[in-house]
Design a protein around this motif. Sequence first.
Motif, PDB file in Angstrom:
ATOM      1  N   LEU A  38     -78.176  15.568 -20.600  1.00  7.40           N
ATOM      2  CA  LEU A  38     -78.454  16.952 -20.973  1.00  7.40           C
ATOM      3  C   LEU A  38     -77.177  17.767 -21.026  1.00  7.40           C
ATOM      4  CD1 LEU A  38     -81.701  17.705 -18.906  1.00  7.40           C
ATOM      5  CD2 LEU A  38     -81.524  17.372 -21.367  1.00  7.40           C
ATOM      6  N   ARG A  39     -76.285  17.546 -20.065  1.00  5.43           N
ATOM      7  CA  ARG A  39     -75.022  18.295 -20.043  1.00  5.43           C
ATOM      8  C   ARG A  39     -74.162  17.958 -21.259  1.00  5.43           C
ATOM      9  NH1 ARG A  39     -72.446  20.580 -15.692  1.00  5.43           N
ATOM     10  NH2 ARG A  39     -74.606  20.916 -15.037  1.00  5.43           N
ATOM     11  N   PHE A  40     -74.096  16.688 -21.608  1.00  8.77           N
ATOM     12  CA  PHE A  40     -73.222  16.275 -22.713  1.00  8.77           C
ATOM     13  C   PHE A  40     -73.813  16.607 -24.076  1.00  8.77           C
ATOM     14  CE2 PHE A  40     -71.264  13.714 -19.348  1.00  8.77           C
ATOM     15  CZ  PHE A  40     -69.922  13.946 -19.608  1.00  8.77           C
ATOM     16  N   LEU A  41     -75.132  16.861 -24.152  1.00  6.21           N
ATOM     17  CA  LEU A  41     -75.722  17.304 -25.413  1.00  6.21           C
ATOM     18  C   LEU A  41     -75.123  18.627 -25.870  1.00  6.21           C
ATOM     19  CD1 LEU A  41     -79.565  16.542 -25.158  1.00  6.21           C
ATOM     20  CD2 LEU A  41     -77.922  15.562 -26.762  1.00  6.21           C
ATOM     21  N   THR A  42     -74.683  19.425 -24.915  1.00  2.00           N
ATOM     22  CA  THR A  42     -74.070  20.717 -25.236  1.00  2.00           C
ATOM     23  C   THR A  42     -72.857  20.538 -26.145  1.00  2.00           C
ATOM     24  OG1 THR A  42     -74.757  21.501 -23.055  1.00  2.00           O
ATOM     25  CG2 THR A  42     -73.146  22.846 -24.234  1.00  2.00           C
ATOM     26  N   LEU A  43     -72.179  19.409 -26.017  1.00  2.00           N
ATOM     27  CA  LEU A  43     -70.941  19.180 -26.765  1.00  2.00           C
ATOM     28  C   LEU A  43     -71.182  18.952 -28.250  1.00  2.00           C
ATOM     29  CD1 LEU A  43     -69.078  16.867 -24.210  1.00  2.00           C
ATOM     30  CD2 LEU A  43     -68.949  19.350 -24.438  1.00  2.00           C
ATOM     31  N   LEU A  44     -72.442  18.739 -28.655  1.00  2.00           N
ATOM     32  CA  LEU A  44     -72.729  18.569 -30.084  1.00  2.00           C
ATOM     33  C   LEU A  44     -72.363  19.823 -30.881  1.00  2.00           C
ATOM     34  CD1 LEU A  44     -76.188  16.721 -30.122  1.00  2.00           C
ATOM     35  CD2 LEU A  44     -73.991  15.828 -30.915  1.00  2.00           C
ATOM     36  N   TYR A  91     -80.056  21.626  -9.990  1.00  2.00           N
ATOM     37  CA  TYR A  91     -79.511  20.302  -9.700  1.00  2.00           C
ATOM     38  C   TYR A  91     -78.067  20.216 -10.182  1.00  2.00           C
ATOM     39  CZ  TYR A  91     -84.550  19.468  -9.491  1.00  2.00           C
ATOM     40  OH  TYR A  91     -85.881  19.551  -9.192  1.00  2.00           O
ATOM     41  N   PRO A  92     -77.131  20.825  -9.477  1.00  2.00           N
ATOM     42  CA  PRO A  92     -75.725  20.791  -9.899  1.00  2.00           C
ATOM     43  C   PRO A  92     -75.163  19.373  -9.856  1.00  2.00           C
ATOM     44  CG  PRO A  92     -75.932  21.689  -7.683  1.00  2.00           C
ATOM     45  CD  PRO A  92     -77.323  21.561  -8.208  1.00  2.00           C
ATOM     46  N   ILE A  93     -74.329  19.065 -10.849  1.00  2.80           N
ATOM     47  CA  ILE A  93     -73.686  17.754 -10.912  1.00  2.80           C
ATOM     48  C   ILE A  93     -72.197  17.951 -11.148  1.00  2.80           C
ATOM     49  CG2 ILE A  93     -75.692  16.435 -11.692  1.00  2.80           C
ATOM     50  CD1 ILE A  93     -74.700  16.784 -14.569  1.00  2.80           C
ATOM     51  N   PRO A  94     -71.362  17.114 -10.529  1.00  4.39           N
ATOM     52  CA  PRO A  94     -69.919  17.225 -10.766  1.00  4.39           C
ATOM     53  C   PRO A  94     -69.558  16.663 -12.141  1.00  4.39           C
ATOM     54  CG  PRO A  94     -70.381  15.380  -9.310  1.00  4.39           C
ATOM     55  CD  PRO A  94     -71.694  16.077  -9.540  1.00  4.39           C
ATOM     56  N   CYS A  95     -68.760  17.397 -12.883  1.00  2.00           N
ATOM     57  CA  CYS A  95     -68.291  16.951 -14.197  1.00  2.00           C
ATOM     58  C   CYS A  95     -66.777  17.062 -14.244  1.00  2.00           C
ATOM     59  CB  CYS A  95     -68.893  17.815 -15.310  1.00  2.00           C
ATOM     60  SG  CYS A  95     -70.632  17.521 -15.635  1.00  2.00           S
ATOM     61  N   PRO A  96     -66.125  16.300 -15.114  1.00  2.02           N
ATOM     62  CA  PRO A  96     -64.685  16.471 -15.297  1.00  2.02           C
ATOM     63  C   PRO A  96     -64.358  17.926 -15.640  1.00  2.02           C
ATOM     64  CG  PRO A  96     -65.455  14.510 -16.441  1.00  2.02           C
ATOM     65  CD  PRO A  96     -66.671  15.228 -15.962  1.00  2.02           C
ATOM     66  N   VAL A 117     -64.780  18.936 -19.233  1.00  2.00           N
ATOM     67  CA  VAL A 117     -66.150  19.114 -19.703  1.00  2.00           C
ATOM     68  C   VAL A 117     -66.672  20.484 -19.293  1.00  2.00           C
ATOM     69  CG1 VAL A 117     -68.530  18.295 -19.491  1.00  2.00           C
ATOM     70  CG2 VAL A 117     -66.657  16.645 -19.707  1.00  2.00           C
ATOM     71  N   ASP A 118     -66.421  20.876 -18.051  1.00  2.00           N
ATOM     72  CA  ASP A 118     -66.854  22.202 -17.593  1.00  2.00           C
ATOM     73  C   ASP A 118     -66.185  23.304 -18.414  1.00  2.00           C
ATOM     74  OD1 ASP A 118     -68.562  21.253 -15.664  1.00  2.00           O
ATOM     75  OD2 ASP A 118     -67.079  21.326 -14.057  1.00  2.00           O
ATOM     76  N   PHE A 119     -64.892  23.117 -18.702  1.00  2.00           N
ATOM     77  CA  PHE A 119     -64.157  24.123 -19.476  1.00  2.00           C
ATOM     78  C   PHE A 119     -64.731  24.242 -20.890  1.00  2.00           C
ATOM     79  CE2 PHE A 119     -60.877  25.359 -22.475  1.00  2.00           C
ATOM     80  CZ  PHE A 119     -60.335  26.488 -21.882  1.00  2.00           C
ATOM     81  N   VAL A 120     -64.987  23.089 -21.529  1.00  2.00           N
ATOM     82  CA  VAL A 120     -65.500  23.097 -22.906  1.00  2.00           C
ATOM     83  C   VAL A 120     -66.898  23.699 -22.968  1.00  2.00           C
ATOM     84  CG1 VAL A 120     -66.217  21.631 -24.827  1.00  2.00           C
ATOM     85  CG2 VAL A 120     -64.055  21.174 -23.660  1.00  2.00           C
ATOM     86  N   CYS A 121     -67.758  23.360 -22.016  1.00  2.00           N
ATOM     87  CA  CYS A 121     -69.119  23.919 -21.996  1.00  2.00           C
ATOM     88  C   CYS A 121     -69.086  25.441 -21.847  1.00  2.00           C
ATOM     89  CB  CYS A 121     -69.929  23.292 -20.865  1.00  2.00           C
ATOM     90  SG  CYS A 121     -70.404  21.573 -21.161  1.00  2.00           S
ATOM     91  N   ALA A 122     -68.207  25.923 -20.977  1.00  2.00           N
ATOM     92  CA  ALA A 122     -68.081  27.370 -20.808  1.00  2.00           C
ATOM     93  C   ALA A 122     -67.489  28.017 -22.061  1.00  2.00           C
ATOM     94  CB  ALA A 122     -67.205  27.673 -19.592  1.00  2.00           C
TER      95      ALA A 122
END
Length: 457
Positions: free
Chosen positions: A55-61, A370-375, A378-383
Amino acid sequence: MNSTTKHLLHCTLLITVIVTFEVFSGGIKIDENSFTIVDPWTEYGQVATVLLYLLRFLTLLTLPQVLFNFCGLVFYNAFPEKVVLKGSPLLAPFICIRVVTRGDFPDLVKTNVLRNMNTCLDTGLENFLIEVVTDKAVNLSQHRRIREIVVPKEYKTRTGALFKSRALQYCLEDTVNVLNDSDWIVHLDEETLLTENSVRGIINFVLDGKHPFGQGLITYANENVVNWLTTLADSFRVSDDMGKLRLQFKLFHKPLFSWKGSYVVTQVGAERSVSFDNGIDGSVAEDCFFAMRAFSQGYTFNFIEGEMYEKSPFTLLDFLQQRKRWLQGILLVVHSKMIPLKHKLLLGISVYSWVTMPLSTSNIIFAALYPIPCPNLVDFVCAFIAAINIYMYVFGVIKSFSLYRFGLFRFLACVLGAVCTIPVNVVIENVAVIWGLVGKKHKFYVVQKDVRVLETV
């Protein structure tokens, strides 16, 4: 305040929004509390953890179109001066302004034909014709600059094209077409209004003649606003024109993410070569299919300076139906075997970021519960993605609404209102996705366009 100063202030505001969002959302880690220390594999289990990361990585689309919007808004002046003619309108090639309608709003068509004709004349354009293509006669007044074409009910294209594609293809038939291959067509929807700025931009574009296809900016907050919610929501589309659309045409001269169906300028020979006769799958989002076919055939595009005016849907249901049709039509384009993969790759990524919107939107809830640790990247790009998308609404209002017309207080209220419409817009887009995926695909819904009909009800 000159255009350069406005652009620098806009860039400063954009960077401020990005940095602020990065800091407060944890995209930029400034203290130890910004790091997620939970071990999701032991805390949530393997299946749940995999799903959370998916779900988190879907944001990168959405990243490709976000980068295009960012670059387009930053690297090109977002507040250009009025368009200046680069040559005499008398030397411009012949221009046909073509309006396609079902004929459901004849009074609207008559009014806008007259307004657009006067705008062309006020700009100094002489060598032009306004052509109205309709399924039902609207009975336009006889005028040497106006031509009404009624598409016969029995007319069928070779591939069975429907709706607007069918009407547009009928105009290209040898027995109907009166234009030469070197002439130009300006495609408008029945509610689209020319401005003197856009006419000058079109004249410059056709005088230049380097690219057979072009498109410019459309804004939605002009004259009387019918529905404030949908108009503020459409401020995103204004930013999209000034960002992604402008960059792909000015830098790459290709419709990498497709284009809109109005404010389309084409050279007749190129349009006839590409054709609107693209079967039923090319009839729902005929503009998108046409652009991808022209792209695959090697034609080039450019951005046209000067804005045109339209109105946002008058009701939320129309707004929803409009988005649903766009999604269904673009999916048909992306899945069509007529378009090579390399030409629709970015469009495919874009539309699937839309299709998966219900899943990516759920991150808002799951990231908190449900927080998950990300690189860190990835956090920077999502924000960054979230910040750009929010700013798109803000910039769209700044570009659409006049500070002098509305005054400072109402202008700021519109900016705040656009941000407040984001949750509503997200809900509507999610409903449109679900409805579009399960609903009938080959349907062409036409929204209400004549405000006078509403006023008499």
